[in-house]
Design a protein around this motif. Structure first.
Motif, PDB file in Angstrom:
ATOM      1  N   THR A  22      68.329  70.715  -7.075  1.00 45.96           N
ATOM      2  CA  THR A  22      67.754  69.893  -6.005  1.00 45.96           C
ATOM      3  C   THR A  22      66.707  68.939  -6.565  1.00 45.96           C
ATOM      4  O   THR A  22      66.648  67.769  -6.163  1.00 45.96           O
ATOM      5  CB  THR A  22      67.138  70.805  -4.930  1.00 45.96           C
ATOM      6  N   LEU A  23      65.884  69.415  -7.497  1.00 48.58           N
ATOM      7  CA  LEU A  23      64.910  68.518  -8.120  1.00 48.58           C
ATOM      8  C   LEU A  23      65.596  67.369  -8.846  1.00 48.58           C
ATOM      9  O   LEU A  23      65.144  66.219  -8.789  1.00 48.58           O
ATOM     10  CB  LEU A  23      64.026  69.300  -9.094  1.00 48.58           C
ATOM     11  N   LEU A  24      66.695  67.668  -9.528  1.00 50.65           N
ATOM     12  CA  LEU A  24      67.441  66.621 -10.234  1.00 50.65           C
ATOM     13  C   LEU A  24      68.038  65.616  -9.266  1.00 50.65           C
ATOM     14  O   LEU A  24      67.998  64.397  -9.497  1.00 50.65           O
ATOM     15  CB  LEU A  24      68.545  67.250 -11.084  1.00 50.65           C
ATOM     16  N   VAL A  25      68.604  66.101  -8.167  1.00 49.61           N
ATOM     17  CA  VAL A  25      69.183  65.208  -7.157  1.00 49.61           C
ATOM     18  C   VAL A  25      68.111  64.283  -6.589  1.00 49.61           C
ATOM     19  O   VAL A  25      68.306  63.068  -6.462  1.00 49.61           O
ATOM     20  CB  VAL A  25      69.853  66.019  -6.035  1.00 49.61           C
ATOM     21  N   GLU A  26      66.964  64.863  -6.245  1.00 49.27           N
ATOM     22  CA  GLU A  26      65.908  64.052  -5.644  1.00 49.27           C
ATOM     23  C   GLU A  26      65.282  63.098  -6.658  1.00 49.27           C
ATOM     24  O   GLU A  26      64.855  61.999  -6.301  1.00 49.27           O
ATOM     25  CB  GLU A  26      64.846  64.956  -5.019  1.00 49.27           C
ATOM     26  N   LYS A  27      65.241  63.501  -7.925  1.00 44.46           N
ATOM     27  CA  LYS A  27      64.767  62.579  -8.956  1.00 44.46           C
ATOM     28  C   LYS A  27      65.681  61.370  -9.042  1.00 44.46           C
ATOM     29  O   LYS A  27      65.214  60.231  -9.163  1.00 44.46           O
ATOM     30  CB  LYS A  27      64.714  63.309 -10.304  1.00 44.46           C
ATOM     31  N   SER A  28      66.989  61.603  -8.948  1.00 40.45           N
ATOM     32  CA  SER A  28      67.940  60.488  -8.983  1.00 40.45           C
ATOM     33  C   SER A  28      67.813  59.600  -7.755  1.00 40.45           C
ATOM     34  O   SER A  28      68.232  58.441  -7.770  1.00 40.45           O
ATOM     35  CB  SER A  28      69.378  61.020  -9.100  1.00 40.45           C
TER      36      SER A  28
END
Length: 243
Positions: A22-28
């Motif tokens: 989820t952190l990776l998705v939101e970073k993108s």
């Protein structure tokens, strides 16, 4: 630095296992993200404080975090008391996150549930102006996040909602494997075998993400629970976008 999403873990690697996708998705999506580790995981059977610190830094690079801090609380012995709540309050007021992600309220490891309650109570207290804190001798303004979501850990809890992490699942696993002393690593066979160092443990993480993904028609998903009711402005959130 103001963050959009701040994830807390009682040990380095908690966040990677529970919600790094989820952190990776939101970073993108352009969000500013961070992790706060409460302890250094010094009671872990494998590895050391030094190796876990290096591993946490390596994982932070993989996750493209804007911030990662370790509060140095005592692994296994930190408490939900005023001293520790004030530590969390200072962090929340420093980074002013809109959303907090934190440990499951009930789990196999007792630190996880205790951390969960600590974060929830500190987040409420952080919004009270009469609780005074300073950061580098500068008075801090009150701050209370809009939402607190709990990621799900070893003990299964039915999620309230799921986040599609299909596009970043490989990076998620890479961030977990950055903790090479903790999880299965054929190049590091030293030290006693533990519950989390077997290849089956990592397989279980992937399979659970696949199970949740299937529930919403995607390949992989992460699950969260929320004590606060979640609302939507309109049905647009449910309409699949086409390109």
């Amino acid at each position: 630095m103001k963050l959009d999403i701040l994830a807390f873990g009682s040990h380095p690697d908690d966040v990677e296992l529970g919600c790094s996708g989820t952190l990776l998705v939101e970073k993108s999506n352009g969000k500013k993200t961070g992790i706060i580790d409460l302890t250094r995981g010094e009671l872990g059977t494998r590895g050391s404080v030094e190796t876990r610190t290096k591993e946490a830094a390596a994982s932070a690079n993989i996750l493209q975090l804007d911030v990662r801090e370790n509060l140095g609380m005592a692994d296994g012995f930190f408490r939900n008391d005023e001293e520790h709540q004030r530590q969390i309050i200072k962090v929340l007021r420093r980074y002013q996150p809109e959303i907090i992600l934190c440990n499951a309220p009930v789990d196999r490891h007792p630190d996880h549930g205790r951390a969960s309650q600590l974060i929830v109570e500190a987040a409420f207290l952080s919004g009270l102006a009469k609780i005074e804190t300073t950061d580098n001798n500068i008075p801090q303004a009150k701050w209370r996040p809009a939402y607190i979501f709990h990621y799900i850990q070893d003990t299964y809890i039915k999620p309230d909602f799921l986040i599609n992490v299909s596009s970043v699942i490989d990076k998620k696993i890479e961030s977990i494997k950055a903790f090479g002393t903790q999880f299965y690593n054929p190049e590091n066979t030293g030290g006693p075998q533990t519950y989390i160092s077997s290849p089956d443990f990592l397989d279980g993480i992937i399979h659970r993400n696949q199970m949740w993904g299937k529930m919403i028609g995607v390949a992989h998903a992460e699950g969260f629970i929320s004590a606060k009711m979640i609302g939507f402005e309109n049905f647009n959130a449910f309409i699949k976008k086409t390109t």
